[in-house]
Design an enzyme around this catalytic site. Structure first.
Site: not given
Ligand code: G6P
Length: 610
Positions: A2, A27, A75, A100-101, A483, A487, A490, A506, A605
């Site tokens: 958040c 966030r 969030w 937050n938390g 990756e 993407k 996501e 396999h 994020k």
């Molecule tokens: C979240 C974000 C990702 C990120 C991951 C790890 O899932 O949406 O984009 O890779 O956290 O975050 P960090 O800040 O530790 O790279």
């Protein structure tokens, strides 16, 4: 996850809080709210489900005047997104809290406070904190003392900001396991969970330490540490340009961030290379002696950063000949593990605040590792402060939830680290010089890939109607396939899986038919011939292939095979270059599908809770 923002000023704070929330929205964005202490001494609160713009509409219709306030974008963790669960939470009509938390022991506290007659209107853990502080305030009659007393009764991870109608012009804030910064102004002061929120009002920041409690007024900032000693914390200046958090000419932050890669890769290399060598000092002045002693590397990270770690494993084992293990932090921290002697613990994180990565680091510090090195993008973040050595990526603020430039700059930092390490373990000088030369050429090559944007957009049209996709790669390109799949899922919500191409037969081959697009990253390397036979296996089942390769790989367009040629690149750096077209592909698929590119559903994020 958040976002928190707060202000005490000589002017109305509503605009400052709203701007801060907009900047924090990446966030968390399922609901938002703010509380302001009005000139007649009442706390006025507005909350709304959905994005910050929904709250802004509400506030435009009925503005709130007042010189101090707190705000939050949420969030959801405890309790679904709803107006009642949105922050700020209040105790009666005098005290307001944003949080937050997670408060782990909220359930027994909630029962206790409810039995005493405190009224609960939400499903959140935060409301417990509001009532708890109010109870302590009644007992002590002192705002700061009340917060400190309440903190002795809660367990968990939190950043909190509290205001009280009986304490005009004061905010009390604290952090434990969740970030909080104080923005230092002139005749006004601010707080936020991320300095980005405050860049329109100040560029001077104080980073609170774990366990700190601070009292903020217009003219004064007082901070007590965990032992209740009044302390001075340094004020640091934000170094990136303010425009770093504007979209500029781009439609989305993600597209802007993809296009920034040539510049930020260059920035990450800057000052760290000579003509033919990587400067070891880039890792810290004492890095040399440490690298000499490293016999094993343990990498821990989450999400995209974990994929960067997976690429680095190929590099470290190939160039330094040192065994390297990579694990996601949420797994690593909860299992027993054997620490080999002389193991370097390496964390990778864009934000430096990811709860699982931080927890793993804290655990590692007790586990007898040689040292802890962090690759991170946020100066002053918890990970940076708690590690022995740090290599900062110079990506600048990354706002799009789907990480792009943070990933490629992490790979650059990891390559610099690998070379510095490998030099102590037999890396030939000629190979180091080759790598350095190639690294210098990389920003230009990334720029060339970006110029394929139009063709990649055309390619993206093939995906709009699809529900599933398969990404294939071999060797260090396998994590790049992972990756790419991450993407796509996501931001376009298309189910995407990545496989090492050799695993195709396999299992995943059973899924391949004309409805399953198969995306492959296939540079011209020693694994190309093997990959080509994997691609034949796909074609034979009617699967449509999308191949990213280079001119010399002799892979050609034909029915059901789409080929995109990238510039030739050194094998070692191929993972960096081949990431870029996959970012553009996901971006364009998402835009064509009309999803929210920068703020995809259900994601945040920075994941500062478990
Ligand atoms: C979240 C974000 C990702 C990120 C991951 C790890 O899932 O949406 O984009 O890779 O956290 O975050 P960090 O800040 O530790 O790279």
């Amino acid at each position: 996850m958040c976002g928190i923002v707060g202000a005490v000023a000589q002017r109305d704070v509503q605009g400052i809080l709203l701007e801060g929330l907009h900047r924090l929205e990446y966030r968390g964005y399922d609901s938002a709210g703010m509380a302001i202490l009005t000139p007649n001494g009442t706390v006025q609160r507005q909350r709304e489900v959905g994005k910050v713009s929904a709250l802004a509409d509400l506030i435009e219709a009925s503005p709130i005047k007042g010189h101090s306030g707190i705000a939050h974008t949420r969030w959801a963790t405890h309790g679904r997104p709803s107006v009642l669960n949105a922050h700020p939470h209040m105790s009666g009509d005098r005290l307001a809290v944003v949080h937050n938390g997670i408060i782990e022991n909220f359930q027994p506290l909630r029962e206790e406070l409810a039995n005493e007659g405190y009224d609960f209107t939400s499903e959140t853990d935060t409301e417990v904190v509001a009532h708890l502080i109010e109870r302590c305030y009644r007992q002590t009659g002192d705002f700061v003392a009340a917060v400190k007393k309440a903190l002795t009764q809660i367990h968990g991870a939190y950043a909190l900001a509290v205001m009280h109608a009986d304490e005009p012009g004061r905010l009390v804030v604290t952090r434990e396991g969740s970030p909080l910064v104080i923005g230092v102004g002139i005749g006004e002061n601010f707080i936020a969970s991320d300095q980005l929120a405050l860049l329109s009002v100040t560029d001077r920041f104080i980073f609170l330490e774990e366990g700190d409690v601070a009292e903020i007024t217009q003219d004064e900032i007082r901070i007590w540490d965990r032992d209740d000693t009044l302390v001075e914390r340094p004020v640091s200046r934000y170094e990136h340009g303010v425009d770093a958090v504007d979209k500029g000419e781009y439609r989305h932050f993600m597209l802007k961030e993809i296009h920034e890669q040539p510049r930020v890769i260059k920035a990450t290399l800057e000052g760290r290379l000579t003509d033919s060598r990587v400067l070891e000092q880039a890792l810290g002045t004492d890095a040399g002696a440490l690298l000499e002693n490293v016999r094993h590397v343990q990498i821990v990270a989450c999400g995209t950063s974990y994929h960067a770690g997976m690429v680095a494993r190929y590099w470290i084992e190939e160039l330094a000949g040192i065994p390297c293990s990579v694990e996601v932090a949420s797994e690593y921290r909860y299992r027993k593990h054997v620490v080999q002697p002389d193991t370097l613990f390496l964390t990778i994180s864009q934000s430096g605040e990811t709860a699982d990565t931080l927890a793993a680091l804290r655990m590692a510090k007790k586990d007898g590792f040689l040292a802890a090195l962090a690759i991170c993008n946020v100066p002053g973040s918890s990970l940076v402060r708690e590690s022995d050595l740090v290599v900062m990526t110079q990506a600048g603020p990354e706002i799009g939830v789907a990480s792009t430039k943070a990933f490629t700059t992490q790979l650059i930092a990891l390559m610099l680290f690998t070379v510095a390490l490998a030099r102590h373990h037999g890396l030939p000088a000629e190979l180091e010089a080759d790598i350095v030369r190639e690294l210098r050429m990389l920003p230009g090559k990334v720029q060339d890939v970006l110029s394929l944007d139009g063709s990649i957009e055309t390619m993206a049209r093939h995906f709009v109607e699809k529900s599933h996709s398969l990404f294939l790669g071999r060797g260090s390109l396998y994590p790049v396939a992972m990756e790419g799949a991450l993407k796509l899922k996501e931001i376009s919500y298309i189910h995407a899986e990545a496989y090492p191409a050799g695993e195709l037969k396999h299992g995943p081959l059973a899924l391949v038919d004309s409805e399953m697009p198969v995306i492959t990253v296939a540079p011209n390397n020693e694994l190309l011939d093997k990959l080509k036979s994997n691609l034949q296996e796909v074609r034979a089942r009617g699967g449509e292939l999308f191949v990213f390769t280079d001119q010399h790989a002799s892979l050609h367009e034909e029915e059901g095979v789409h080929v995109m040629s990238l510039p030739e690149v050194h094998n070692l750096l191929a993972p960096i270059l081949y990431t870029v077209p996959l970012q553009l592909l996901s971006y364009h698929v998402a835009v064509l599908k009309g999803t929210d590119v920068d703020q995809p559903r259900n994601l945040a994020k920075s994941v500062t809770v478990e």
